[in-house]
Design a protein around this motif. Structure first.
Motif, PDB file in Angstrom:
ATOM      1  N   ARG A   1       1.286   8.030   8.738  1.00 28.68           N
ATOM      2  CA  ARG A   1       2.389   8.542   8.305  1.00 28.68           C
ATOM      3  C   ARG A   1       3.776   7.837   8.589  1.00 28.68           C
ATOM      4  O   ARG A   1       3.656   7.654   9.804  1.00 28.68           O
ATOM      5  CB  ARG A   1       2.674   9.990   8.008  1.00 28.68           C
ATOM      6  CG  ARG A   1       1.422  10.768   7.317  1.00 28.68           C
ATOM      7  CD  ARG A   1       1.794  12.215   7.376  1.00 28.68           C
ATOM      8  NE  ARG A   1       1.300  12.613   8.752  1.00 28.68           N
ATOM      9  CZ  ARG A   1       1.349  13.782   9.318  1.00 28.68           C
ATOM     10  NH1 ARG A   1       2.113  14.727   8.777  1.00 28.68           N
ATOM     11  NH2 ARG A   1       1.319  14.008  10.597  1.00 28.68           N
TER      12      ARG A   1
ATOM     13  N   TYR B   1       0.840  10.790   0.081  1.00 28.30           N
ATOM     14  CA  TYR B   1       0.754  12.329   0.194  1.00 28.30           C
ATOM     15  C   TYR B   1       0.047  12.940  -0.796  1.00 28.30           C
ATOM     16  O   TYR B   1      -0.673  13.898  -0.498  1.00 28.30           O
ATOM     17  CB  TYR B   1       2.235  12.896   0.267  1.00 28.30           C
ATOM     18  CG  TYR B   1       2.879  12.984   1.640  1.00 28.30           C
ATOM     19  CD1 TYR B   1       2.327  13.322   2.691  1.00 28.30           C
ATOM     20  CD2 TYR B   1       4.074  12.278   1.731  1.00 28.30           C
ATOM     21  CE1 TYR B   1       3.056  13.282   4.065  1.00 28.30           C
ATOM     22  CE2 TYR B   1       4.896  12.080   2.962  1.00 28.30           C
ATOM     23  CZ  TYR B   1       4.229  12.500   4.117  1.00 28.30           C
ATOM     24  OH  TYR B   1       4.915  12.300   5.373  1.00 28.30           O
ATOM     25  N   THR B   2       0.126  12.567  -1.900  1.00 29.93           N
ATOM     26  CA  THR B   2      -0.662  13.158  -3.115  1.00 29.93           C
ATOM     27  C   THR B   2      -2.330  12.995  -2.887  1.00 29.93           C
ATOM     28  O   THR B   2      -3.117  13.896  -2.822  1.00 29.93           O
ATOM     29  CB  THR B   2      -0.263  12.545  -4.452  1.00 29.93           C
ATOM     30  OG1 THR B   2       1.011  12.608  -4.643  1.00 29.93           O
ATOM     31  CG2 THR B   2      -1.027  13.035  -5.709  1.00 29.93           C
TER      32      THR B   2
ATOM     33  N   GLY C   1       4.720   6.211  -0.696  1.00 30.93           N
ATOM     34  CA  GLY C   1       4.663   7.560   0.555  1.00 30.93           C
ATOM     35  C   GLY C   1       4.583   8.577  -0.248  1.00 30.93           C
ATOM     36  O   GLY C   1       3.507   9.419   0.215  1.00 30.93           O
ATOM     37  N   ARG C   2       5.121   8.910  -1.323  1.00 30.91           N
ATOM     38  CA  ARG C   2       4.563  10.172  -2.167  1.00 30.91           C
ATOM     39  C   ARG C   2       3.085   9.971  -2.821  1.00 30.91           C
ATOM     40  O   ARG C   2       2.687  10.972  -2.760  1.00 30.91           O
ATOM     41  CB  ARG C   2       5.825  10.128  -3.272  1.00 30.91           C
ATOM     42  CG  ARG C   2       7.270  10.918  -2.887  1.00 30.91           C
ATOM     43  CD  ARG C   2       8.221  10.966  -3.952  1.00 30.91           C
ATOM     44  NE  ARG C   2       9.549  10.913  -3.322  1.00 30.91           N
ATOM     45  CZ  ARG C   2      10.414  10.178  -3.992  1.00 30.91           C
ATOM     46  NH1 ARG C   2      10.072   9.229  -4.960  1.00 30.91           N
ATOM     47  NH2 ARG C   2      11.716  10.207  -3.400  1.00 30.91           N
TER      48      ARG C   2
ATOM     49  N   GLU D   1       9.762   7.459   6.598  1.00 34.84           N
ATOM     50  CA  GLU D   1      10.490   7.174   5.156  1.00 34.84           C
ATOM     51  C   GLU D   1       9.542   7.715   4.218  1.00 34.84           C
ATOM     52  O   GLU D   1       9.973   7.677   2.875  1.00 34.84           O
ATOM     53  CB  GLU D   1      10.931   5.804   4.991  1.00 34.84           C
ATOM     54  CG  GLU D   1       9.697   4.665   4.913  1.00 34.84           C
ATOM     55  CD  GLU D   1       9.231   4.177   6.258  1.00 34.84           C
ATOM     56  OE1 GLU D   1       8.519   3.469   6.291  1.00 34.84           O
ATOM     57  OE2 GLU D   1       9.700   4.880   7.288  1.00 34.84           O
ATOM     58  N   ASP D   2       8.217   8.066   4.142  1.00 32.00           N
ATOM     59  CA  ASP D   2       7.189   8.123   3.243  1.00 32.00           C
ATOM     60  C   ASP D   2       7.659   9.356   2.082  1.00 32.00           C
ATOM     61  O   ASP D   2       7.239   8.993   1.150  1.00 32.00           O
ATOM     62  CB  ASP D   2       5.976   8.737   3.739  1.00 32.00           C
ATOM     63  CG  ASP D   2       4.988   7.635   4.237  1.00 32.00           C
ATOM     64  OD1 ASP D   2       5.341   6.230   4.055  1.00 32.00           O
ATOM     65  OD2 ASP D   2       3.941   7.809   4.886  1.00 32.00           O
ATOM     66  N   HIS D   3       8.331  10.269   2.747  1.00 26.39           N
ATOM     67  CA  HIS D   3       8.804  11.218   1.422  1.00 26.39           C
ATOM     68  C   HIS D   3      10.107  10.685   0.666  1.00 26.39           C
ATOM     69  O   HIS D   3      10.303  11.351  -0.296  1.00 26.39           O
ATOM     70  CB  HIS D   3       9.281  12.463   2.371  1.00 26.39           C
ATOM     71  CG  HIS D   3      10.602  12.512   3.010  1.00 26.39           C
ATOM     72  ND1 HIS D   3      10.610  11.698   4.269  1.00 26.39           N
ATOM     73  CD2 HIS D   3      11.882  12.702   2.797  1.00 26.39           C
ATOM     74  CE1 HIS D   3      11.852  11.737   4.818  1.00 26.39           C
ATOM     75  NE2 HIS D   3      12.637  12.421   3.667  1.00 26.39           N
ATOM     76  N   GLN D   4      10.415   9.452   0.970  1.00 22.41           N
ATOM     77  CA  GLN D   4      11.324   8.858   0.173  1.00 22.41           C
ATOM     78  C   GLN D   4      10.935   7.837  -0.860  1.00 22.41           C
ATOM     79  O   GLN D   4      11.816   7.278  -1.502  1.00 22.41           O
ATOM     80  CB  GLN D   4      12.761   8.576   0.999  1.00 22.41           C
ATOM     81  CG  GLN D   4      13.373   9.528   1.716  1.00 22.41           C
ATOM     82  CD  GLN D   4      14.427   9.071   3.048  1.00 22.41           C
ATOM     83  OE1 GLN D   4      14.324   7.559   3.098  1.00 22.41           O
ATOM     84  NE2 GLN D   4      15.177   9.627   3.710  1.00 22.41           N
TER      85      GLN D   4
END
Length: 125
Positions: free
Chosen positions: A84, A98-99, A94-95, A87-90
């Motif tokens: 991970r 996570y999915t 990255g999103r 910056e993955d959540h941005q």
């Protein structure tokens, strides 16, 4: 019956869940040029599908089919968790990853249970 016919004859929630897993994992194609991690999703998906069809040909539509996900998605999930990035959540990539981790992680909960139940003698689905 074929593997697909078994899925289609099963409960609606299983059909929906298999559809979600298929769409989420195949969506890696969209992200493979931006990041190496979606390439690993695809690299796990193909042998998983082949091995699951092999298991189906040997054992039929039984709980042991979960072994395919255990073998291929467990290392994938570990790899994705270890790689991970802050910056993955941005980012869309990255999103997406996570999915994948959430969907495949939920699937693995069922799969480990199914494999254990198969080994304990409750192989029928």
């Amino acid at each position: 019956m074929s593997f697909e016919e078994h899925i289609a004859a099963g409960p609606l929630w299983v059909q929906i869940w298999v559809g979600i897993m298929t769409v989420v994992n195949l969506s890696a194609i969209v992200f493979v040029w931006k990041d190496v991690r979606p390439r690993w999703v695809l690299a796990a998906l193909l042998p998983n599908a082949i091995f699951m069809q092999y298991l189906f040909s040997v054992f039929g539509y039984t709980r042991i089919l979960g072994l395919s996900h255990v073998i291929f998605w467990t290392p994938l999930l570990i790899y994705l968790l270890r790689n991970r990035r802050p910056e993955d959540h941005q980012t869309w990539t990255g999103r997406y990853l996570y999915t994948v981790m959430i969907v495949n992680g939920i699937s693995l909960l069922f799969d480990y249970s199914d494999v254990l139940r198969h080994l304990l003698g409750d192989g029928a689905l």
